[in-house]
Design a protein around this motif. Structure first.
Motif, PDB file in Angstrom:
ATOM      1  N   LEU A  41       0.823  -1.206   0.000  1.00  0.00           N
ATOM      2  CA  LEU A  41       0.000   0.000   0.000  1.00  0.00           C
ATOM      3  C   LEU A  41       0.862   1.263   0.000  1.00  0.00           C
ATOM      4  O   LEU A  41       0.516   2.259  -0.656  1.00  0.00           O
ATOM      5  CB  LEU A  41      -0.946   0.001   1.201  1.00  0.00           C
ATOM      6  N   GLY A  42       1.969   1.219   0.723  1.00  0.00           N
ATOM      7  CA  GLY A  42       2.890   2.373   0.730  1.00  0.00           C
ATOM      8  C   GLY A  42       3.404   2.686  -0.664  1.00  0.00           C
ATOM      9  O   GLY A  42       3.454   3.852  -1.075  1.00  0.00           O
ATOM     10  N   PHE A  43       3.777   1.664  -1.393  1.00  0.00           N
ATOM     11  CA  PHE A  43       4.255   1.876  -2.763  1.00  0.00           C
ATOM     12  C   PHE A  43       3.111   2.286  -3.685  1.00  0.00           C
ATOM     13  O   PHE A  43       3.306   3.082  -4.607  1.00  0.00           O
ATOM     14  CB  PHE A  43       4.959   0.633  -3.296  1.00  0.00           C
ATOM     15  N   SER A  44       1.903   1.754  -3.429  1.00  0.00           N
ATOM     16  CA  SER A  44       0.748   2.106  -4.267  1.00  0.00           C
ATOM     17  C   SER A  44       0.402   3.587  -4.143  1.00  0.00           C
ATOM     18  O   SER A  44      -0.015   4.221  -5.119  1.00  0.00           O
ATOM     19  CB  SER A  44      -0.466   1.282  -3.868  1.00  0.00           C
ATOM     20  N   VAL A  45       0.533   4.147  -2.945  1.00  0.00           N
ATOM     21  CA  VAL A  45       0.266   5.570  -2.725  1.00  0.00           C
ATOM     22  C   VAL A  45       1.165   6.429  -3.610  1.00  0.00           C
ATOM     23  O   VAL A  45       0.752   7.481  -4.109  1.00  0.00           O
ATOM     24  CB  VAL A  45       0.442   5.925  -1.230  1.00  0.00           C
ATOM     25  N   PHE A  46       2.396   5.985  -3.819  1.00  0.00           N
ATOM     26  CA  PHE A  46       3.345   6.743  -4.642  1.00  0.00           C
ATOM     27  C   PHE A  46       3.267   6.366  -6.118  1.00  0.00           C
ATOM     28  O   PHE A  46       4.093   6.778  -6.915  1.00  0.00           O
ATOM     29  CB  PHE A  46       4.772   6.547  -4.134  1.00  0.00           C
ATOM     30  N   GLY A  47       2.277   5.576  -6.480  1.00  0.00           N
ATOM     31  CA  GLY A  47       2.069   5.242  -7.877  1.00  0.00           C
ATOM     32  C   GLY A  47       2.773   3.983  -8.361  1.00  0.00           C
ATOM     33  O   GLY A  47       2.684   3.634  -9.532  1.00  0.00           O
ATOM     34  N   ALA A  48       3.448   3.288  -7.490  1.00  0.00           N
ATOM     35  CA  ALA A  48       4.139   2.060  -7.882  1.00  0.00           C
ATOM     36  C   ALA A  48       3.258   0.859  -7.525  1.00  0.00           C
ATOM     37  O   ALA A  48       3.665  -0.034  -6.786  1.00  0.00           O
ATOM     38  CB  ALA A  48       5.501   1.981  -7.191  1.00  0.00           C
ATOM     39  N   TRP A  49       2.024   0.831  -8.034  1.00  0.00           N
ATOM     40  CA  TRP A  49       1.059  -0.213  -7.693  1.00  0.00           C
ATOM     41  C   TRP A  49       1.486  -1.626  -8.089  1.00  0.00           C
ATOM     42  O   TRP A  49       1.055  -2.589  -7.456  1.00  0.00           O
ATOM     43  CB  TRP A  49      -0.309   0.134  -8.273  1.00  0.00           C
ATOM     44  N   PRO A  50       2.355  -1.832  -9.108  1.00  0.00           N
ATOM     45  CA  PRO A  50       2.747  -3.218  -9.410  1.00  0.00           C
ATOM     46  C   PRO A  50       3.511  -3.907  -8.261  1.00  0.00           C
ATOM     47  O   PRO A  50       3.542  -5.140  -8.169  1.00  0.00           O
ATOM     48  CB  PRO A  50       3.635  -3.096 -10.635  1.00  0.00           C
ATOM     49  N   VAL A  51       4.094  -3.095  -7.366  1.00  0.00           N
ATOM     50  CA  VAL A  51       4.826  -3.672  -6.226  1.00  0.00           C
ATOM     51  C   VAL A  51       3.873  -4.454  -5.325  1.00  0.00           C
ATOM     52  O   VAL A  51       4.275  -5.429  -4.683  1.00  0.00           O
ATOM     53  CB  VAL A  51       5.558  -2.550  -5.447  1.00  0.00           C
ATOM     54  N   LEU A  52       2.616  -4.052  -5.287  1.00  0.00           N
ATOM     55  CA  LEU A  52       1.626  -4.732  -4.454  1.00  0.00           C
ATOM     56  C   LEU A  52       1.549  -6.223  -4.784  1.00  0.00           C
ATOM     57  O   LEU A  52       1.535  -7.074  -3.886  1.00  0.00           O
ATOM     58  CB  LEU A  52       0.259  -4.074  -4.641  1.00  0.00           C
ATOM     59  N   GLY A  53       1.550  -6.570  -6.054  1.00  0.00           N
ATOM     60  CA  GLY A  53       1.507  -7.974  -6.459  1.00  0.00           C
ATOM     61  C   GLY A  53       2.762  -8.730  -6.060  1.00  0.00           C
ATOM     62  O   GLY A  53       2.697  -9.888  -5.621  1.00  0.00           O
ATOM     63  N   PHE A  54       3.920  -8.068  -6.209  1.00  0.00           N
ATOM     64  CA  PHE A  54       5.177  -8.736  -5.859  1.00  0.00           C
ATOM     65  C   PHE A  54       5.300  -8.983  -4.352  1.00  0.00           C
ATOM     66  O   PHE A  54       5.785 -10.029  -3.933  1.00  0.00           O
ATOM     67  CB  PHE A  54       6.378  -7.930  -6.359  1.00  0.00           C
ATOM     68  N   THR A  55       4.842  -8.015  -3.542  1.00  0.00           N
ATOM     69  CA  THR A  55       4.911  -8.248  -2.088  1.00  0.00           C
ATOM     70  C   THR A  55       3.976  -9.384  -1.682  1.00  0.00           C
ATOM     71  O   THR A  55       4.297 -10.169  -0.792  1.00  0.00           O
ATOM     72  CB  THR A  55       4.565  -6.972  -1.292  1.00  0.00           C
ATOM     73  N   GLY A  56       2.820  -9.470  -2.349  1.00  0.00           N
ATOM     74  CA  GLY A  56       1.903 -10.581  -2.074  1.00  0.00           C
ATOM     75  C   GLY A  56       2.511 -11.914  -2.468  1.00  0.00           C
ATOM     76  O   GLY A  56       2.382 -12.915  -1.758  1.00  0.00           O
ATOM     77  N   LEU A  57       3.188 -11.909  -3.613  1.00  0.00           N
ATOM     78  CA  LEU A  57       3.847 -13.132  -4.075  1.00  0.00           C
ATOM     79  C   LEU A  57       4.962 -13.554  -3.118  1.00  0.00           C
ATOM     80  O   LEU A  57       5.099 -14.736  -2.788  1.00  0.00           O
ATOM     81  CB  LEU A  57       4.404 -12.916  -5.484  1.00  0.00           C
ATOM     82  N   GLU A  58       5.745 -12.579  -2.648  1.00  0.00           N
ATOM     83  CA  GLU A  58       6.817 -12.877  -1.679  1.00  0.00           C
ATOM     84  C   GLU A  58       6.253 -13.446  -0.383  1.00  0.00           C
ATOM     85  O   GLU A  58       6.790 -14.416   0.170  1.00  0.00           O
ATOM     86  CB  GLU A  58       7.621 -11.617  -1.367  1.00  0.00           C
ATOM     87  N   ALA A  59       5.174 -12.847   0.108  1.00  0.00           N
ATOM     88  CA  ALA A  59       4.559 -13.328   1.349  1.00  0.00           C
ATOM     89  C   ALA A  59       4.036 -14.753   1.171  1.00  0.00           C
ATOM     90  O   ALA A  59       4.233 -15.609   2.039  1.00  0.00           O
ATOM     91  CB  ALA A  59       3.429 -12.394   1.771  1.00  0.00           C
ATOM     92  N   ALA A  60       3.388 -15.016   0.029  1.00  0.00           N
ATOM     93  CA  ALA A  60       2.868 -16.370  -0.228  1.00  0.00           C
ATOM     94  C   ALA A  60       4.008 -17.379  -0.313  1.00  0.00           C
ATOM     95  O   ALA A  60       3.904 -18.490   0.231  1.00  0.00           O
ATOM     96  CB  ALA A  60       2.058 -16.373  -1.519  1.00  0.00           C
ATOM     97  N   LEU A  61       5.093 -17.005  -0.977  1.00  0.00           N
ATOM     98  CA  LEU A  61       6.243 -17.905  -1.091  1.00  0.00           C
ATOM     99  C   LEU A  61       6.864 -18.178   0.279  1.00  0.00           C
ATOM    100  O   LEU A  61       7.153 -19.330   0.624  1.00  0.00           O
ATOM    101  CB  LEU A  61       7.285 -17.303  -2.040  1.00  0.00           C
TER     102      LEU A  61
END
Length: 169
Positions: A41-61
């Protein structure tokens, strides 16, 4: 199977240490997911919304690997059984493969090798054959196992017989 099963003189079950209970694992999973969402969410606020998917993927892994490790550690086990006939070592590894070794308890000798900076090595030796035992244990548990097994082997090799006719009255 014989009519008289072997009498068990000593038995030890060795399992790996599991530092987290089910509840502890749930807390860690919650914390990982919370941090992942906060970073995303922090990265999404600054417009880097694709990071949201990668952090989710890292957490799942991360959580998936932790779950696999817990499942594999739950399967790992080593059982030592001393009977009047044999010293049996039964091992089950993380993948569920089983191994069974049989030693003659009269000739088996136990050795605890100190290794600076590492966990000691606990070895059973019979003639030219050496078998490492207690690989799943920490330092203190290996020392306890060594002391208990050494005492059991000593009692086996040097039995004390109680003859009532030889007692002094």
């Amino acid at each position: 199977m014989s009519a008289h099963p072997d009498r068990i003189l000593f038995e030890a079950i060795c399992t790996p240490a599991r530092s987290l209970s089910r509840r502890g694992m749930a807390w860690v999973a919650g914390a990982v997911l919370l941090v992942s969402v906060a970073v995303g969410l922090g990265f999404s606020v600054f417009g880097a919304w694709p990071v949201l998917g990668f952090t989710g993927l890292e957490a799942a892994l991360l959580l998936g690997l932790m779950g696999l490790h817990r499942r594999w550690a739950a399967r790992s086990m080593e059982v030592l059984v001393l009977t009047e006939e044999r010293l049996l070592i039964r091992r089950t590894d993380a993948r569920g493969r089983r191994e069974e070794l049989v030693l003659d308890p009269y000739w088996a000798r136990l050795r605890l090798e100190e290794r600076p900076g590492r966990v000691s090595l606990l070895v059973l030796r019979q003639r030219q054959r050496e078998v490492e035992i207690g690989t799943l244990l920490g330092e203190e548990q290996k020392r306890d196992l060594a002391a208990a097994l050494e005492a059991a082997l000593r009692r086996y090799r040097e039995p004390v017989f109680d003859n009532p006719q030889l007692r002094e009255e």
